[in-house]
Every structure is written in structure tokens, then in C-alpha cells.
Design a protein around this motif. Structure first.
Motif, PDB file in Angstrom:
ATOM      1  N   LYS A   2       0.859  -1.179   0.000  1.00  0.00           N
ATOM      2  CA  LYS A   2       0.000   0.000   0.000  1.00  0.00           C
ATOM      3  C   LYS A   2       0.901   1.235   0.000  1.00  0.00           C
ATOM      4  O   LYS A   2       1.758   1.377   0.872  1.00  0.00           O
ATOM      5  N   ILE A   3       0.694   2.117  -0.981  1.00  0.00           N
ATOM      6  CA  ILE A   3       1.558   3.274  -1.177  1.00  0.00           C
ATOM      7  C   ILE A   3       0.715   4.541  -1.146  1.00  0.00           C
ATOM      8  O   ILE A   3      -0.281   4.666  -1.874  1.00  0.00           O
ATOM      9  N   ALA A   4       1.116   5.498  -0.307  1.00  0.00           N
ATOM     10  CA  ALA A   4       0.525   6.841  -0.355  1.00  0.00           C
ATOM     11  C   ALA A   4       1.315   7.670  -1.360  1.00  0.00           C
ATOM     12  O   ALA A   4       2.549   7.640  -1.373  1.00  0.00           O
ATOM     13  N   ILE A   5       0.604   8.404  -2.216  1.00  0.00           N
ATOM     14  CA  ILE A   5       1.227   9.206  -3.272  1.00  0.00           C
ATOM     15  C   ILE A   5       0.822  10.655  -3.073  1.00  0.00           C
ATOM     16  O   ILE A   5      -0.365  10.984  -3.031  1.00  0.00           O
ATOM     17  N   LEU A   6       1.833  11.533  -2.940  1.00  0.00           N
ATOM     18  CA  LEU A   6       1.633  12.967  -2.742  1.00  0.00           C
ATOM     19  C   LEU A   6       2.348  13.725  -3.852  1.00  0.00           C
ATOM     20  O   LEU A   6       3.329  13.236  -4.419  1.00  0.00           O
ATOM     21  N   SER A   7       1.879  14.933  -4.113  1.00  0.00           N
ATOM     22  CA  SER A   7       2.569  15.799  -5.067  1.00  0.00           C
ATOM     23  C   SER A   7       2.179  17.246  -4.810  1.00  0.00           C
ATOM     24  O   SER A   7       1.132  17.528  -4.215  1.00  0.00           O
ATOM     25  N   ASP A   8       3.030  18.156  -5.231  1.00  0.00           N
ATOM     26  CA  ASP A   8       2.718  19.582  -5.309  1.00  0.00           C
ATOM     27  C   ASP A   8       2.215  20.150  -3.979  1.00  0.00           C
ATOM     28  O   ASP A   8       1.128  20.721  -3.890  1.00  0.00           O
ATOM     29  N   VAL A   9       3.075  20.036  -2.956  1.00  0.00           N
ATOM     30  CA  VAL A   9       2.765  20.623  -1.649  1.00  0.00           C
ATOM     31  C   VAL A   9       2.852  22.149  -1.712  1.00  0.00           C
ATOM     32  O   VAL A   9       2.066  22.862  -1.095  1.00  0.00           O
ATOM     33  N   HIS A  10       3.819  22.659  -2.430  1.00  0.00           N
ATOM     34  CA  HIS A  10       3.988  24.101  -2.645  1.00  0.00           C
ATOM     35  C   HIS A  10       4.024  24.901  -1.346  1.00  0.00           C
ATOM     36  O   HIS A  10       3.425  25.981  -1.255  1.00  0.00           O
ATOM     37  N   GLY A  11       4.712  24.376  -0.349  1.00  0.00           N
ATOM     38  CA  GLY A  11       4.900  25.111   0.889  1.00  0.00           C
ATOM     39  C   GLY A  11       3.675  25.233   1.764  1.00  0.00           C
ATOM     40  O   GLY A  11       3.701  25.951   2.769  1.00  0.00           O
ATOM     41  N   ASN A  12       2.604  24.531   1.439  1.00  0.00           N
ATOM     42  CA  ASN A  12       1.362  24.608   2.207  1.00  0.00           C
ATOM     43  C   ASN A  12       1.434  23.576   3.338  1.00  0.00           C
ATOM     44  O   ASN A  12       0.905  22.468   3.229  1.00  0.00           O
ATOM     45  N   PHE A  13       2.096  23.962   4.413  1.00  0.00           N
ATOM     46  CA  PHE A  13       2.351  23.037   5.508  1.00  0.00           C
ATOM     47  C   PHE A  13       1.055  22.618   6.204  1.00  0.00           C
ATOM     48  O   PHE A  13       0.930  21.473   6.650  1.00  0.00           O
ATOM     49  N   SER A  14       0.086  23.499   6.297  1.00  0.00           N
ATOM     50  CA  SER A  14      -1.192  23.148   6.929  1.00  0.00           C
ATOM     51  C   SER A  14      -1.909  22.054   6.149  1.00  0.00           C
ATOM     52  O   SER A  14      -2.458  21.111   6.739  1.00  0.00           O
ATOM     53  N   ALA A  15      -1.917  22.167   4.828  1.00  0.00           N
ATOM     54  CA  ALA A  15      -2.531  21.124   4.005  1.00  0.00           C
ATOM     55  C   ALA A  15      -1.763  19.816   4.138  1.00  0.00           C
ATOM     56  O   ALA A  15      -2.359  18.729   4.205  1.00  0.00           O
ATOM     57  N   LEU A  16      -0.438  19.887   4.183  1.00  0.00           N
ATOM     58  CA  LEU A  16       0.377  18.687   4.336  1.00  0.00           C
ATOM     59  C   LEU A  16       0.074  18.005   5.669  1.00  0.00           C
ATOM     60  O   LEU A  16      -0.049  16.767   5.728  1.00  0.00           O
ATOM     61  N   GLU A  17      -0.038  18.780   6.751  1.00  0.00           N
ATOM     62  CA  GLU A  17      -0.374  18.203   8.053  1.00  0.00           C
ATOM     63  C   GLU A  17      -1.720  17.485   8.007  1.00  0.00           C
ATOM     64  O   GLU A  17      -1.881  16.398   8.602  1.00  0.00           O
ATOM     65  N   ALA A  18      -2.695  18.045   7.305  1.00  0.00           N
ATOM     66  CA  ALA A  18      -4.007  17.406   7.203  1.00  0.00           C
ATOM     67  C   ALA A  18      -3.920  16.085   6.443  1.00  0.00           C
ATOM     68  O   ALA A  18      -4.568  15.098   6.806  1.00  0.00           O
ATOM     69  N   VAL A  19      -3.120  16.073   5.390  1.00  0.00           N
ATOM     70  CA  VAL A  19      -2.929  14.843   4.622  1.00  0.00           C
ATOM     71  C   VAL A  19      -2.255  13.771   5.481  1.00  0.00           C
ATOM     72  O   VAL A  19      -2.671  12.604   5.483  1.00  0.00           O
TER      73      VAL A  19
END
Length: 268
Positions: A2-19
Motif C-alpha cells: 500500500k503506497i501513499a502518493i503525494l505531489s505539489d505541496v507548494h509550501g502549504n504546511f497546513s494542508a500537508l499536516e491534514a494529509v
């Protein structure tokens, strides 16, 4: 697997924390792949970089990651320049150490076969360019699903037949297509930037907007079931208003509008 795939965080740390919180809640993830464009934008590049540096994830550079470090006028955008001014030496070194999206071993499953099993390929845009959409085509002032011959031409001979899962980013549009032959191509969407516009010549467009239509953070979880890859495309709510306020504070009302709505602002 099982693999989580992320892309294009663009410095949005709040969105990254939610993910990350959503990923932890679901549990069972064996590996995390980050497809690039980590810090560019008027938000929280340093915090984002320091977090990502600590992760034992598989991470590649997007098109903006080298541009953040490139000082030539006309190459580095205002978003890149803001991020560059916020980073420290360790985070700059980390950006330079990211795997190049054009490394052919990423497209053949060789580079991380010990962790992904050899049938998973990754790129930021397409295997031949980090600034080319794989599953979409810019046309007029918008973006549409690419036609099968367009996708085939962009893949060319870069991805061999044994690859069963290909993860790509760049367009910020969540999408999953199963191609002839059975390979599943997944774009997880953007963690941190739900809309943007591009003033650059494409074959069918000189200017276009990419818009998700909502402010949620996006990512994907792919897993093998009965010998086949399948994927969940996930949309995660988060406190986008505080992030939009930060964009305004840093002089980017266009980003604030995109973060709040998932659309680019229009002139009346």
C-alpha cells in the motif's frame, strides 16, 4: 503493498499536516512517494522543507524545486523567489539532493525496486519532461483530459511493459487511468495548491487555468489487491482560511483566492 502518493505541496504546511493526519488515520501505508514541487509559493517553505527532510519517504524533484535555487531572471518565478528567500542552507542542500524526475531508473522501476517491488514507476510531469502534463492537455484557457494517442506519445518508450503502476503529478488534477495493457496511471492531485494559471506557450494554448473547484488538500493511496493495482483518490478538508490569510500577508491575493475557492480570480 500500500503506497501513499503525494505531489505539489507548494509550501502549504497546513494542508500537508491534514494529509498526514488522514493517512495515519487510515493506517497500513507501507511507503510514501512525494512527486515534487515541495516549497515554491508564498506560504511556509521552510517549515515544509524541514518536515519533508525528516521523512523516510521516496521523494523526487518537480519542475519548481530546482527553479527555487536558480537565480536567473525569467526562470525563477515570484513564488520560487519567495521560497528561496525563506530557506536555510540545510533545506537548500536537501532540494539539490532530490532524485531527478528525468532519471530513467525511476521510469523503469529500478531505482527503488527494493522498496516498491520493481513494477512501480514515477515522474513529476511525464518521463520526458517535468513541465509536461501526462493525463491532461492545455487547450484554450483550460485543461482537458488527454486523448489516448497524446498519452501514448508522451510515454513513448520510456516506461517498459512490466510497469503496473505509474505515478505522476504536475497538473494538480486528481485522476486515474488504466491504459491498454493494464498499467494504472495515477495523478494524486495537489496537496497544497488547488488552482493556478500558466502564461506559457503550449501547442493548443498560450494561457490556461487549472482549477479543482474546492480548497481541499488531495492525495492518493494505491494498493495491490489480487495482483492488480487499484487506487483511492482522497480529498481532505483543512483550515485553508488561515493559509489564505498568510498568502495575503505575503503579498499574494491571487493565491489567497485560489486557496479559498479552488478557482483563479477573474477580472470583472
Amino acid at each position: 503493498m500500500k503506497i501513499a502518493i503525494l505531489s505539489d505541496v507548494h509550501g502549504n504546511f497546513s494542508a500537508l499536516e491534514a494529509v498526514i493526519a488522514d493517512m495515519d488515520r487510515r493506517g497500513g501505508v507501507d511507503e510514501v512517494i512525494n512527486l515534487g514541487n515541495m516549497v515554491s509559493g508564498p506560504l511556509m517553505p521552510l517549515q515544509t522543507a524541514h518536515f519533508l527532510m525528516r521523512q523516510n519517504w521516496l521523494q523526487i524533484a518537480g519542475n519548481h524545486d530546482p527553479q527555487v535555487l536558480h537565480e536567473t531572471t525569467g526562470v525563477r518565478s515570484a513564488s520560487d523567489a519567495f521560497a528561496a528567500g525563506e530557506l536555510d542552507d540545510p533545506s537548500r542542500w536537501w532540494l539539490t539532493s532530490l532524485s531527478d524526475s528525468l532519471d530513467a531508473r525511476l521510469h523503469t522501476g529500478e531505482l527503488w525496486a527494493d522498496r516498491l517491488g520493481g513494477d512501480v514507476a514515477v515522474c513529476h510531469g511525464t518521463p520526458r519532461s517535468p513541465v509536461e502534463y501526462l493525463l491532461e492537455t492545455a487547450e484554450g484557457e483550460g485543461i482537458r483530459l488527454a486523448l489516448a494517442p497524446e498519452i501514448a506519445e508522451r510515454l513513448g518508450e520510456h516506461v517498459p511493459a512490466h510497469i503496473r503502476l505509474l505515478a505522476c503529478g504536475h497538473s494538480h488534477i486528481q485522476r486515474a487511468l488504466r491504459l491498454p495493457g493494464g498499467m494504472l496511471v495515477v495523478n494524486p492531485g495537489a496537496v497544497g495548491m488547488p488552482a493556478y494559471d500558466v502564461s506559457r506557450a503550449h501547442p493548443l494554448s498560450n494561457y490556461h487555468r487549472v482549477e479543482n473547484g474546492s480548497p481541499d488538500a488531495r492525495y492518493a493511496i494505491a494498493e495491490t489487491l489480487q495482483g492488480q493495482w487499484q487506487v483511492d483518490l482522497i480529498s481532505v478538508p483543512y483550515d485553508f482560511e488561515s493559509t489564505a490569510q498568510l498568502a495575503i500577508k505575503n503579498g499574494r491575493p491571487d493565491w489567497a483566492h485560489a486557496l479559498r475557492t479552488g478557482y483563479m480570480p477573474r477580472l470583472l
